[in-house]
Design a protein around this motif. Structure first.
Motif, short mmCIF file in Angstrom:
data_model
loop_
_atom_site.label_atom_id
_atom_site.label_comp_id
_atom_site.label_asym_id
_atom_site.label_seq_id
_atom_site.Cartn_x
_atom_site.Cartn_y
_atom_site.Cartn_z
N GLU A 144 35.60 31.44 46.83
CA GLU A 144 34.43 31.89 46.06
C GLU A 144 34.46 33.17 45.45
O GLU A 144 34.06 33.63 44.38
N LEU A 145 35.47 34.06 46.21
CA LEU A 145 35.46 35.59 45.63
C LEU A 145 36.13 35.84 44.42
O LEU A 145 36.02 36.67 43.43
N ASP A 146 36.84 34.52 43.87
CA ASP A 146 37.43 34.79 42.69
C ASP A 146 37.01 34.04 41.45
O ASP A 146 37.37 34.23 40.32
N THR A 147 36.04 33.30 41.69
CA THR A 147 35.34 32.54 40.65
C THR A 147 35.25 33.21 39.48
O THR A 147 35.38 33.01 38.05
N LEU A 148 34.14 34.39 39.69
CA LEU A 148 33.94 35.25 38.72
C LEU A 148 35.16 36.04 37.85
O LEU A 148 35.80 36.53 38.60
N ASN A 149 34.75 36.01 36.67
CA ASN A 149 35.95 36.64 35.94
C ASN A 149 37.42 36.08 36.09
O ASN A 149 38.25 36.45 35.57
N GLU A 150 37.61 34.83 36.73
CA GLU A 150 38.80 34.19 36.79
C GLU A 150 39.28 33.80 35.64
O GLU A 150 40.50 34.01 35.33
N VAL A 151 38.61 33.21 34.64
CA VAL A 151 39.07 32.57 33.47
C VAL A 151 39.44 33.90 32.57
O VAL A 151 40.53 33.72 31.88
N LYS A 152 38.80 35.17 32.65
CA LYS A 152 39.37 36.03 31.74
C LYS A 152 40.65 36.79 32.39
O LYS A 152 41.55 37.10 31.46
N LEU A 153 40.92 36.80 33.66
CA LEU A 153 41.98 37.14 34.18
C LEU A 153 43.45 36.51 34.23
O LEU A 153 44.48 37.07 34.17
N ARG A 154 43.04 35.13 34.08
CA ARG A 154 44.31 34.42 34.18
C ARG A 154 45.16 34.38 32.91
O ARG A 154 44.66 34.07 31.80
N PRO A 155 46.43 34.78 33.09
CA PRO A 155 47.25 34.74 31.82
C PRO A 155 47.07 33.25 30.90
O PRO A 155 47.47 32.30 31.59
N LYS A 156 47.23 33.38 29.68
CA LYS A 156 47.01 32.25 29.15
C LYS A 156 48.49 31.50 28.37
O LYS A 156 48.54 30.54 28.09
N LEU A 157 49.49 32.61 28.39
CA LEU A 157 50.66 32.46 27.47
C LEU A 157 51.99 33.05 28.46
O LEU A 157 51.66 33.89 29.08
N LEU B 106 38.73 43.94 32.60
CA LEU B 106 37.36 44.15 33.28
C LEU B 106 36.79 45.53 32.89
O LEU B 106 35.89 46.08 33.31
N TRP B 107 37.39 46.18 31.98
CA TRP B 107 36.65 47.27 31.28
C TRP B 107 36.72 48.41 32.38
O TRP B 107 35.48 48.89 32.39
N CYS B 108 37.53 48.60 33.19
CA CYS B 108 37.46 49.40 34.52
C CYS B 108 38.49 50.48 34.21
O CYS B 108 39.74 50.10 34.35
N GLU B 109 37.97 51.55 33.82
CA GLU B 109 38.98 52.92 33.34
C GLU B 109 39.34 53.77 34.89
O GLU B 109 38.31 54.28 35.25
N ILE B 110 40.48 53.81 35.09
CA ILE B 110 40.79 54.83 36.23
C ILE B 110 42.10 55.59 35.69
O ILE B 110 43.03 55.36 35.33
N LYS B 111 41.78 56.95 35.78
CA LYS B 111 42.79 58.03 35.26
C LYS B 111 43.70 58.25 36.13
O LYS B 111 44.84 58.31 35.84
N ASN B 112 43.42 58.18 37.59
CA ASN B 112 44.34 58.53 38.55
C ASN B 112 45.36 57.26 38.78
O ASN B 112 45.20 56.37 39.39
N LYS C 285 38.58 43.65 41.47
CA LYS C 285 37.16 43.41 41.02
C LYS C 285 36.46 44.32 42.03
O LYS C 285 35.35 44.93 41.66
N ILE C 286 36.92 44.42 43.20
CA ILE C 286 36.03 45.28 44.46
C ILE C 286 35.96 46.85 43.85
O ILE C 286 35.15 47.24 43.95
N VAL C 287 37.15 47.37 43.39
CA VAL C 287 37.34 48.63 42.96
C VAL C 287 36.15 48.92 41.79
O VAL C 287 35.38 49.74 41.62
N ARG C 288 36.27 47.87 40.67
CA ARG C 288 35.19 48.03 39.59
C ARG C 288 33.80 47.87 40.09
O ARG C 288 33.04 48.80 39.67
N ASP C 289 33.73 46.95 41.12
CA ASP C 289 31.94 47.15 41.45
C ASP C 289 31.79 48.41 42.20
O ASP C 289 30.77 48.85 41.85
N TYR C 290 32.64 49.08 42.96
CA TYR C 290 32.26 50.31 43.62
C TYR C 290 32.10 51.37 42.37
O TYR C 290 31.13 52.14 42.60
N GLN C 291 32.92 51.38 41.57
CA GLN C 291 32.89 52.22 40.51
C GLN C 291 31.49 51.96 39.90
O GLN C 291 30.81 52.91 39.44
N THR C 292 31.04 50.88 39.54
CA THR C 292 30.05 50.63 38.99
C THR C 292 28.79 51.03 39.48
O THR C 292 27.79 51.59 38.72
#
Ligand code: ADP
Length: 345
Positions: A24-37, A210-216, A239-246
């Motif tokens: 269940e951890l994967d369902t959110l954003n799964e469609v966006k992240l899966r390569p299509k081609l 996921l629009w998560c910008e990390i400079k380092n 996704k976890i890092v994005r949540d912590y950043q948010t």
């Protein structure tokens, strides 16, 4: 995030943050992240090259693609490849798995319901019952199925044509696949674990999506290093890092990122409590191989889960050795378990 204590069920393993199995951890954003081609699919270069040629050739010949079998542990991109194949062939993808194919009627309904050239993806194909496999033999070979009409002594078999389709089978256990079924696949591809460079690319791709910008850049390297060479785990960490950043947590410094992994109970190599429990158990039997079923009862985990989900990575990093049903810890595994300092309980 709390890590639940071990319980002898398959579901328990699915809840581990570093489980390569879909959860269940994967369902959110799964469609966006899966390569299509194919161009978006990172790594597995020789498989991609071979598939690219096979797809182009099938399209030129105006024929369906030959049946394909993909194998190796979960999370490496088998389902994603089936989606890519269907996109590159411009056909539909029908996704199913063994629990949905209990009876012969189930597979007959699937095979008669698909369209010409469609891709039928069957996950964990090695778990299909023999009577289901028998129907697949004819379907794969000459696109026909035998249907029994009537009952008792009056029963007769009628051959029926089905659409010309491509079966893409996925399995984590090639050795459990019956040889008649295996022989009917034209291409058998073993997916490989991903190297650091490829994992880094997947981290950057997923962070972008996921629009998560990390400079380092070192942060991405740490995420890649702990992901057990598996894209599904990379994406979960991203996704976890994005949540912590948010919510304003520091994700730009090494100490900020390491703190998150400490909270998750994941060590420098991406091992969690269950890996450590297995290594500690084997270490307590140092130089004495133990049986898989003994190990399973000590760590209170299903044998199949240990074999198919946990061991492939421990074998790949050479922390354990297995011969048949015997297991033994290596010097490297012993050294890691005895020298790693854990900042978590
Ligand atoms: P499997 O079917 O082998 O369990 P999946 O195909 O479901 O694995 O892949 C798990 C996730 O990892 C997918 O959602 C996808 O986003 C990501 N992924 C897998 N392979 C790749 C790859 N080669 N490049 C980028 N992302 C990938």
């Amino acid at each position: 995030m709390a890590i639940k204590s071990s319980k002898k069920t398959d579901d328990n393993t699915k809840e581990r943050v570093i489980s390569p199995k879909e959860s269940e951890l994967d369902t959110l954003n799964e469609v966006k992240l899966r390569p299509k081609l194919l161009v978006d699919y990172i790594g597995q270069d020789s498989i991609k090259k071979h598939l690219d040629i096979a797809i182009k050739s099938a399209n030129i010949r105006w024929e369906p693609l030959e049946h394909i079998l993909l194998y190796w542990p979960p999370g490496l991109g088998k389902t994603t490849l089936s989606l890519i194949i269907s996109n590159e062939m411009w056909v539909n993808l029908k996704h199913t798995s063994w629990p949905a194919i209990e009876k012969q009627a189930d597979i007959i309904s699937i095979l008669t319901g698909i369209s010409e050239w469609d891709i039928l993806f069957i996950d964990e194909i090695h778990r299909l019952k023999p009577q289901i496999e028998e129907i697949l033999y004819g379907a794969m070979e000459d696109y026909t199925i035998d249907i029994m009409v009537g009952s008792g002594t009056g029963a007769t078999s009628i051959k029926m044509d089905i659409p010309k389709f491509t079966l893409v089978g996925a399995t984590t256990k090639l050795s459990s696949l019956s040889s008649p079924l295996r022989d009917r696949f034209w291409n058998i591809f073993k997916l490989d674990f991903y190297n650091r460079d490829e994992l880094g690319k997947i981290v950057r791709r997923s962070l972008n999506i996921l629009w998560c910008e990390i400079k380092n850049n070192e942060v991405g390297d740490i995420v890649a290093k702990k992901s057990r060479w598996t894209p599904r785990i990379v994406n979960r960490f991203v996704k976890i890092v994005r949540d912590y950043q948010t919510v304003g947590h520091d994700v730009e410094s090494i100490s900020g990122i390491e703190k998150i992994f400490d909270w998750l109970g994941i060590d420098s190599l991406g091992l969690d409590y269950l890996d450590r429990k297995i290594l500690e158990t084997l270490n307590s039997f140092w130089l004495k191989p133990i049986w898989l079923n003994t190990l399973s009862s000590i760590v209170w985990e299903e044998e199949d889960t240990i074999e198919d989900v946990i061991e492939p990575f421990l074998l790949k990093i050479w922390f354990i050795e297995r011969t048949g049903r015997w297991r033994v810890i290596t010097d490297a595994g012993k050294s890691h378990i005895e020298t790693t300092v854990y900042n978590f309980k």
